[in-house]
Design a protein around this motif. Structure first.
Motif, PDB file in Angstrom:
ATOM      1  N   MET A  67       0.846  -1.172   0.000  1.00  0.00           N
ATOM      2  CA  MET A  67       0.000   0.000   0.000  1.00  0.00           C
ATOM      3  C   MET A  67       0.892   1.237   0.000  1.00  0.00           C
ATOM      4  O   MET A  67       1.993   1.226   0.506  1.00  0.00           O
ATOM      5  N   ARG A  68       0.337   2.265  -0.544  1.00  0.00           N
ATOM      6  CA  ARG A  68       1.109   3.503  -0.650  1.00  0.00           C
ATOM      7  C   ARG A  68       0.431   4.639   0.107  1.00  0.00           C
ATOM      8  O   ARG A  68      -0.773   4.652   0.305  1.00  0.00           O
ATOM      9  N   ASN A  69       1.233   5.592   0.504  1.00  0.00           N
ATOM     10  CA  ASN A  69       0.735   6.827   1.106  1.00  0.00           C
ATOM     11  C   ASN A  69       0.181   7.722   0.001  1.00  0.00           C
ATOM     12  O   ASN A  69       0.403   7.484  -1.192  1.00  0.00           O
TER      13      ASN A  69
ATOM     14  N   THR B 118       4.655   7.308  -1.740  1.00  0.00           N
ATOM     15  CA  THR B 118       5.687   6.513  -1.075  1.00  0.00           C
ATOM     16  C   THR B 118       5.058   5.263  -0.473  1.00  0.00           C
ATOM     17  O   THR B 118       3.859   5.225  -0.194  1.00  0.00           O
ATOM     18  N   TRP B 119       5.879   4.231  -0.286  1.00  0.00           N
ATOM     19  CA  TRP B 119       5.383   2.973   0.266  1.00  0.00           C
ATOM     20  C   TRP B 119       5.128   3.097   1.759  1.00  0.00           C
ATOM     21  O   TRP B 119       5.951   3.650   2.488  1.00  0.00           O
ATOM     22  N   LYS B 120       4.007   2.565   2.246  1.00  0.00           N
ATOM     23  CA  LYS B 120       3.752   2.482   3.690  1.00  0.00           C
ATOM     24  C   LYS B 120       4.685   1.451   4.298  1.00  0.00           C
ATOM     25  O   LYS B 120       5.218   1.636   5.374  1.00  0.00           O
ATOM     26  N   MET B 121       4.825   0.339   3.600  1.00  0.00           N
ATOM     27  CA  MET B 121       5.778  -0.721   3.942  1.00  0.00           C
ATOM     28  C   MET B 121       6.407  -1.145   2.623  1.00  0.00           C
ATOM     29  O   MET B 121       5.747  -1.107   1.595  1.00  0.00           O
ATOM     30  N   PRO B 122       7.660  -1.576   2.640  1.00  0.00           N
ATOM     31  CA  PRO B 122       8.254  -1.984   1.364  1.00  0.00           C
ATOM     32  C   PRO B 122       7.516  -3.187   0.778  1.00  0.00           C
ATOM     33  O   PRO B 122       7.051  -4.051   1.520  1.00  0.00           O
ATOM     34  N   PRO B 123       7.396  -3.242  -0.548  1.00  0.00           N
ATOM     35  CA  PRO B 123       6.716  -4.379  -1.177  1.00  0.00           C
ATOM     36  C   PRO B 123       7.555  -5.648  -1.008  1.00  0.00           C
ATOM     37  O   PRO B 123       8.755  -5.571  -0.749  1.00  0.00           O
TER      38      PRO B 123
ATOM     39  N   SER C 127       9.873  -8.835  -1.783  1.00  0.00           N
ATOM     40  CA  SER C 127      11.016  -8.920  -2.707  1.00  0.00           C
ATOM     41  C   SER C 127      10.767  -9.896  -3.849  1.00  0.00           C
ATOM     42  O   SER C 127      11.426  -9.825  -4.879  1.00  0.00           O
TER      43      SER C 127
END
Length: 57
Positions: free
Chosen positions: A1-3, A7-12, A14
Protein backbone atom coordinates in the motif's frame (compact mmCIF):
# COMPACT_ATOMS: atom_id res chain seq x y z
CA UNK A 1 0.00 0.00 0.00
CA UNK A 2 1.11 3.50 -0.65
CA UNK A 3 0.73 6.83 1.11
CA UNK A 4 -1.12 9.66 -0.62
CA UNK A 5 2.25 11.07 -1.80
CA UNK A 6 3.09 7.77 -3.55
CA UNK A 7 5.69 6.51 -1.07
CA UNK A 8 5.38 2.97 0.27
CA UNK A 9 3.75 2.48 3.69
CA UNK A 10 5.78 -0.72 3.94
CA UNK A 11 8.25 -1.98 1.36
CA UNK A 12 6.72 -4.38 -1.18
CA UNK A 13 7.70 -8.08 -1.06
CA UNK A 14 11.02 -8.92 -2.71
CA UNK A 15 9.52 -11.79 -4.75
CA UNK A 16 7.89 -11.27 -8.13
CA UNK A 17 4.08 -10.90 -8.19
CA UNK A 18 2.06 -14.10 -8.64
CA UNK A 19 0.16 -14.13 -11.93
CA UNK A 20 -0.55 -16.24 -14.99
CA UNK A 21 -0.76 -15.43 -18.70
CA UNK A 22 -4.57 -15.35 -18.39
CA UNK A 23 -4.86 -13.39 -15.15
CA UNK A 24 -2.79 -10.66 -13.58
CA UNK A 25 -5.34 -9.64 -10.94
CA UNK A 26 -8.36 -11.78 -10.00
CA UNK A 27 -9.48 -10.23 -6.71
CA UNK A 28 -12.64 -8.93 -8.36
CA UNK A 29 -13.62 -12.54 -9.21
CA UNK A 30 -13.49 -13.47 -5.52
CA UNK A 31 -15.62 -10.57 -4.30
CA UNK A 32 -18.12 -10.49 -7.18
CA UNK A 33 -21.78 -11.02 -6.28
CA UNK A 34 -22.52 -12.10 -9.85
CA UNK A 35 -23.17 -15.89 -9.74
CA UNK A 36 -21.64 -16.26 -13.22
CA UNK A 37 -18.28 -14.83 -12.12
CA UNK A 38 -15.62 -16.45 -9.98
CA UNK A 39 -15.96 -19.29 -7.51
CA UNK A 40 -18.47 -20.25 -4.88
CA UNK A 41 -22.16 -19.61 -4.55
CA UNK A 42 -24.03 -16.35 -4.05
CA UNK A 43 -27.05 -16.78 -1.77
CA UNK A 44 -29.93 -14.50 -0.91
CA UNK A 45 -30.35 -14.16 2.85
CA UNK A 46 -33.35 -16.50 2.80
CA UNK A 47 -31.50 -19.20 0.86
CA UNK A 48 -28.43 -18.81 3.07
CA UNK A 49 -30.50 -19.31 6.22
CA UNK A 50 -32.34 -22.29 4.74
CA UNK A 51 -29.11 -23.98 3.69
CA UNK A 52 -27.09 -23.42 6.85
CA UNK A 53 -29.76 -23.42 9.55
CA UNK A 54 -30.89 -26.92 8.46
CA UNK A 55 -27.39 -28.25 9.07
CA UNK A 56 -27.25 -26.83 12.60
CA UNK A 57 -30.63 -28.13 13.79
Amino acid sequence: MRNSDGTWKMPPPSHTPIFTAESKMNLDDFISMNPAVGWGTVYTLDHFLLKFMKQNC
